[in-house]
Design a protein around this motif. Structure first.
Motif, PDB file in Angstrom:
ATOM      1  N   PRO A 130       0.952  -1.171  -0.051  1.00  0.00           N
ATOM      2  CA  PRO A 130       0.024  -0.067   0.017  1.00  0.00           C
ATOM      3  C   PRO A 130       0.826   1.262   0.053  1.00  0.00           C
ATOM      4  O   PRO A 130       1.709   1.265   0.973  1.00  0.00           O
ATOM      5  N   SER A 131       0.651   2.230  -0.832  1.00  0.00           N
ATOM      6  CA  SER A 131       1.460   3.310  -1.135  1.00  0.00           C
ATOM      7  C   SER A 131       0.601   4.644  -1.367  1.00  0.00           C
ATOM      8  O   SER A 131       0.126   4.684  -2.714  1.00  0.00           O
ATOM      9  N   ASP A 132       0.772   5.279  -0.518  1.00  0.00           N
ATOM     10  CA  ASP A 132       0.182   6.838  -1.030  1.00  0.00           C
ATOM     11  C   ASP A 132       0.981   7.553  -1.984  1.00  0.00           C
ATOM     12  O   ASP A 132       0.536   8.235  -2.788  1.00  0.00           O
ATOM     13  N   VAL A 133       2.449   7.415  -1.931  1.00  0.00           N
ATOM     14  CA  VAL A 133       3.002   8.320  -2.843  1.00  0.00           C
ATOM     15  C   VAL A 133       3.025   7.651  -4.346  1.00  0.00           C
ATOM     16  O   VAL A 133       2.830   8.370  -5.424  1.00  0.00           O
ATOM     17  N   ILE A 134       2.718   6.290  -4.501  1.00  0.00           N
ATOM     18  CA  ILE A 134       2.643   5.908  -5.993  1.00  0.00           C
ATOM     19  C   ILE A 134       1.202   6.194  -6.493  1.00  0.00           C
ATOM     20  O   ILE A 134       1.056   6.752  -7.502  1.00  0.00           O
ATOM     21  N   GLU A 135      -0.045   6.223  -5.490  1.00  0.00           N
ATOM     22  CA  GLU A 135      -1.230   6.816  -5.742  1.00  0.00           C
ATOM     23  C   GLU A 135      -1.123   8.120  -6.201  1.00  0.00           C
ATOM     24  O   GLU A 135      -2.034   8.595  -7.063  1.00  0.00           O
ATOM     25  N   MET A 136      -0.362   9.019  -5.506  1.00  0.00           N
ATOM     26  CA  MET A 136      -0.376  10.433  -5.779  1.00  0.00           C
ATOM     27  C   MET A 136       0.231  10.647  -6.930  1.00  0.00           C
ATOM     28  O   MET A 136      -0.341  11.765  -7.796  1.00  0.00           O
ATOM     29  N   LEU A 137       1.329  10.117  -7.377  1.00  0.00           N
ATOM     30  CA  LEU A 137       1.948  10.582  -8.777  1.00  0.00           C
ATOM     31  C   LEU A 137       1.453   9.727  -9.850  1.00  0.00           C
ATOM     32  O   LEU A 137       1.678  10.286 -10.946  1.00  0.00           O
ATOM     33  N   TRP A 138       1.161   8.575  -9.696  1.00  0.00           N
ATOM     34  CA  TRP A 138       0.740   7.928 -10.905  1.00  0.00           C
ATOM     35  C   TRP A 138      -0.681   7.372 -10.868  1.00  0.00           C
ATOM     36  O   TRP A 138      -1.332   6.883 -11.966  1.00  0.00           O
ATOM     37  N   GLY A 139      -1.666   7.313  -9.734  1.00  0.00           N
ATOM     38  CA  GLY A 139      -2.774   6.981  -9.676  1.00  0.00           C
ATOM     39  C   GLY A 139      -4.055   8.209  -9.417  1.00  0.00           C
ATOM     40  O   GLY A 139      -4.041   9.093 -10.254  1.00  0.00           O
ATOM     41  N   ALA A 140      -4.913   7.829  -8.429  1.00  0.00           N
ATOM     42  CA  ALA A 140      -5.993   8.570  -8.412  1.00  0.00           C
ATOM     43  C   ALA A 140      -5.592  10.251  -7.896  1.00  0.00           C
ATOM     44  O   ALA A 140      -6.408  11.178  -8.224  1.00  0.00           O
ATOM     45  N   GLY A 141      -4.242  10.379  -7.631  1.00  0.00           N
ATOM     46  CA  GLY A 141      -4.112  11.683  -7.087  1.00  0.00           C
ATOM     47  C   GLY A 141      -3.141  12.481  -8.128  1.00  0.00           C
ATOM     48  O   GLY A 141      -2.901  13.758  -7.841  1.00  0.00           O
ATOM     49  N   LYS A 142      -2.962  11.942  -9.510  1.00  0.00           N
ATOM     50  CA  LYS A 142      -1.955  12.468 -10.151  1.00  0.00           C
ATOM     51  C   LYS A 142      -2.342  13.964 -10.824  1.00  0.00           C
ATOM     52  O   LYS A 142      -1.555  14.816 -11.323  1.00  0.00           O
ATOM     53  N   GLU A 143      -3.713  14.187 -10.818  1.00  0.00           N
ATOM     54  CA  GLU A 143      -4.357  15.345 -11.553  1.00  0.00           C
ATOM     55  C   GLU A 143      -4.212  16.551 -10.744  1.00  0.00           C
ATOM     56  O   GLU A 143      -3.945  17.848 -10.997  1.00  0.00           O
ATOM     57  N   ASP A 144      -4.113  16.210  -9.214  1.00  0.00           N
ATOM     58  CA  ASP A 144      -3.946  17.232  -8.314  1.00  0.00           C
ATOM     59  C   ASP A 144      -3.318  16.694  -7.212  1.00  0.00           C
ATOM     60  O   ASP A 144      -4.055  16.540  -5.848  1.00  0.00           O
ATOM     61  N   VAL A 145      -2.065  16.880  -7.070  1.00  0.00           N
ATOM     62  CA  VAL A 145      -1.222  15.934  -6.223  1.00  0.00           C
ATOM     63  C   VAL A 145      -1.267  16.794  -4.606  1.00  0.00           C
ATOM     64  O   VAL A 145      -1.368  15.850  -3.603  1.00  0.00           O
ATOM     65  N   ALA A 146      -1.523  18.182  -4.558  1.00  0.00           N
ATOM     66  CA  ALA A 146      -1.640  18.680  -3.252  1.00  0.00           C
ATOM     67  C   ALA A 146      -3.024  18.467  -2.844  1.00  0.00           C
ATOM     68  O   ALA A 146      -3.203  18.309  -1.475  1.00  0.00           O
ATOM     69  N   HIS A 147      -4.087  18.373  -3.468  1.00  0.00           N
ATOM     70  CA  HIS A 147      -5.283  18.056  -2.935  1.00  0.00           C
ATOM     71  C   HIS A 147      -5.583  16.724  -2.427  1.00  0.00           C
ATOM     72  O   HIS A 147      -5.821  16.620  -1.268  1.00  0.00           O
ATOM     73  N   PHE A 148      -4.912  15.901  -3.367  1.00  0.00           N
ATOM     74  CA  PHE A 148      -4.827  14.454  -2.737  1.00  0.00           C
ATOM     75  C   PHE A 148      -3.968  14.232  -1.330  1.00  0.00           C
ATOM     76  O   PHE A 148      -4.387  13.750  -0.665  1.00  0.00           O
ATOM     77  N   ALA A 149      -2.803  14.904  -1.352  1.00  0.00           N
ATOM     78  CA  ALA A 149      -2.131  14.789  -0.060  1.00  0.00           C
ATOM     79  C   ALA A 149      -2.677  15.602   1.111  1.00  0.00           C
ATOM     80  O   ALA A 149      -2.802  15.205   2.241  1.00  0.00           O
ATOM     81  N   ALA A 150      -3.377  16.548   0.749  1.00  0.00           N
ATOM     82  CA  ALA A 150      -3.900  17.277   1.888  1.00  0.00           C
ATOM     83  C   ALA A 150      -5.378  16.504   2.493  1.00  0.00           C
ATOM     84  O   ALA A 150      -5.851  17.132   3.413  1.00  0.00           O
ATOM     85  N   SER A 151      -5.827  15.662   1.671  1.00  0.00           N
ATOM     86  CA  SER A 151      -7.116  15.161   2.008  1.00  0.00           C
ATOM     87  C   SER A 151      -6.716  14.026   3.276  1.00  0.00           C
ATOM     88  O   SER A 151      -7.651  13.462   3.661  1.00  0.00           O
ATOM     89  N   PHE A 152      -5.450  13.748   3.428  1.00  0.00           N
ATOM     90  CA  PHE A 152      -5.254  12.702   4.625  1.00  0.00           C
ATOM     91  C   PHE A 152      -5.385  13.138   5.930  1.00  0.00           C
ATOM     92  O   PHE A 152      -5.311  14.306   6.361  1.00  0.00           O
ATOM     93  N   PRO A 153      -5.875  12.390   6.798  1.00  0.00           N
ATOM     94  CA  PRO A 153      -6.199  12.927   8.136  1.00  0.00           C
ATOM     95  C   PRO A 153      -4.939  12.961   9.067  1.00  0.00           C
ATOM     96  O   PRO A 153      -3.571  12.312   8.575  1.00  0.00           O
ATOM     97  N   LEU A 154      -5.145  13.508  10.194  1.00  0.00           N
ATOM     98  CA  LEU A 154      -3.942  13.319  11.210  1.00  0.00           C
ATOM     99  C   LEU A 154      -3.802  12.174  11.800  1.00  0.00           C
ATOM    100  O   LEU A 154      -4.593  11.408  12.045  1.00  0.00           O
ATOM    101  N   GLU A 155      -2.520  11.431  11.938  1.00  0.00           N
ATOM    102  CA  GLU A 155      -2.154  10.077  12.656  1.00  0.00           C
ATOM    103  C   GLU A 155      -1.407  10.550  13.773  1.00  0.00           C
ATOM    104  O   GLU A 155      -1.599   9.997  14.652  1.00  0.00           O
ATOM    105  N   HIS A 156      -0.951  11.722  13.995  1.00  0.00           N
ATOM    106  CA  HIS A 156      -0.140  12.122  15.048  1.00  0.00           C
ATOM    107  C   HIS A 156      -0.537  13.818  15.345  1.00  0.00           C
ATOM    108  O   HIS A 156      -0.559  14.418  14.124  1.00  0.00           O
ATOM    109  N   GLU A 157      -0.068  14.191  16.424  1.00  0.00           N
ATOM    110  CA  GLU A 157      -0.320  15.642  16.865  1.00  0.00           C
ATOM    111  C   GLU A 157       0.774  16.295  15.940  1.00  0.00           C
ATOM    112  O   GLU A 157       2.128  15.888  16.008  1.00  0.00           O
TER     113      GLU A 157
END
Length: 347
Positions: free
Chosen positions: A147-174
């Motif tokens: 499972p890889s968020d970076v591969i999905e961001m660069l070549w998958g569902a996130g590739k059209e808008d990489v910043a929006h894809f990355a900014a959509s993740f929730p917090l895991e730590h403070e």
């Protein structure tokens, strides 16, 4: 905290490489035999198993090009992938906007997805993003079957808008409490820089060329953008090896080029000041630069498959290596670069 080693100034008798690189021979007070063995190993006719392919090596000392070497398939004019070396270029672009007074890295980052009053991510600062300490739940893995968020961001569902894809993740730590290297955070930073500059796509590329590439004489860079107009600052800025070396020299010279300050005072020190990391974290990290691979005080732009631009203040040196090294052998080019640097420390 240990004091940062001083950054050397350009020698008065050495012209800046805005045009051609000034050249010099290898110094006599170095271990030339060991240096030659290391180069012969890297550029063997059959790529060695421990390093894989080495496409190019450029060594700068005292502001002069003292050694360059290329594989048969490459040459001085061939552009090489940056992969995550682009993160350090993104750091420079943010610095220029800080210098302009258009960004405050210690204020909450300008991220539209986080603006709801009850969203805990709205407190994340650009400083925390640059230090890979945002706390976002982003998985950095380059193995296709994992499972890889970076591969999905660069070549998958996130590739059209990489910043929006990355900014959509929730917090895991403070925010600020956990270090986790994540390419998604860099693309959030790159979009924040574009918003601060009010420039996207071709307009932001023009900003890059006017403020960074042009003044350094970097004619080769090919930055890549997504369809939303965001520079994919996590991963994609192709350059020739000599141009990667020019960028390294800018940081070795404390953000000053040919008498003009391009980066704000203290910005390079910010890049090379260690970030707090929890026990077991990968390797020492500053702010979008790695620390220490070529001896104490060194800092580097590192990329996937063995791309490196290494700044070594105590030797007044920049080493660039581009190639293709397997993930299993990723530590070996770092050791090889450290060995190259040591050739100049011990005769």
């Amino acid at each position: 905290m240990t004091a940062l080693p001083p950054l050397p100034a350009q020698p008065e008798d050495t012209p800046w490489p805005t045009g051609d690189w000034p050249r010099s021979d290898l110094p006599t007070n170095m271990d030339r035999a060991r240096f030659q063995r290391l180069m012969d190993h890297a550029f063997a006719a059959t790529p060695p198993a421990d390093l894989g392919e080495t496409f190019c090596v450029v060594v700068i000392k005292g502001g002069r090009l003292i050694h360059e070497q290329y594989a048969a398939s490459h040459g001085p004019d061939a552009t090489c992938p940056s992969w995550s070396k682009a993160k350090s270029i993104t750091h420079a672009l943010v610095g220029m906007l800080v210098k302009d007074g258009r960004i405050d890295i210690h204020a909450p980052a300008d991220v539209p997805e986080w603006r709801q009053r009850d969203d805990p991510r709205r407190a994340i600062t650009l400083d925390q993003l640059l230090r890979m300490s945002s706390g976002l739940a982003f998985r950095e893995d380059y193995v296709p079957e994992h499972p890889s968020d970076v591969i999905e961001m660069l070549w998958g569902a996130g590739k059209e808008d990489v910043a929006h894809f990355a900014a959509s993740f929730p917090l895991e730590h403070e925010p600020g409490s956990f270090w986790s290297y994540a390419s998604g955070t860099t693309n959030i930073v790159a979009r924040a820089a574009a918003r601060a500059a009010n420039a996207f796509g071709p307009d932001f590329e023009a900003f890059m060329r006017e403020r960074l590439f042009g003044p350094l004489g970097m004619a080769s860079p090919i930055p890549k953008f997504d369809r939303a107009g965001t520079f994919i600052g996590s991963s994609f800025c192709y350059c020739t090896p000599r141009d990667f070396a020019r960028f390294g020299l800018l940081y070795l010279r404390d953000g000053v080029w040919d008498g003009k300050r391009l980066l704000p005072e203290g910005w390079v020190d910010y890049a090379r000041t260690p970030t707090w990391q929890q026990a077991g974290a990968e390797e020492p990290y500053g702010a979008h630069w790695w620390l220490g691979i070529a001896g104490p005080g060194s800092f580097s732009a590192n990329g996937f498959e063995g791309q490196y631009t290494v700044v070594i203040p105590d030797l007044d040196m920049v080493i660039v290596r581009n190639g293709k090294t397997s993930l299993e052998m990723k530590q070996n080019p770092k050791k090889w670069i450290a060995d190259i640097a040591d050739c100049f420390r011990t005769a």
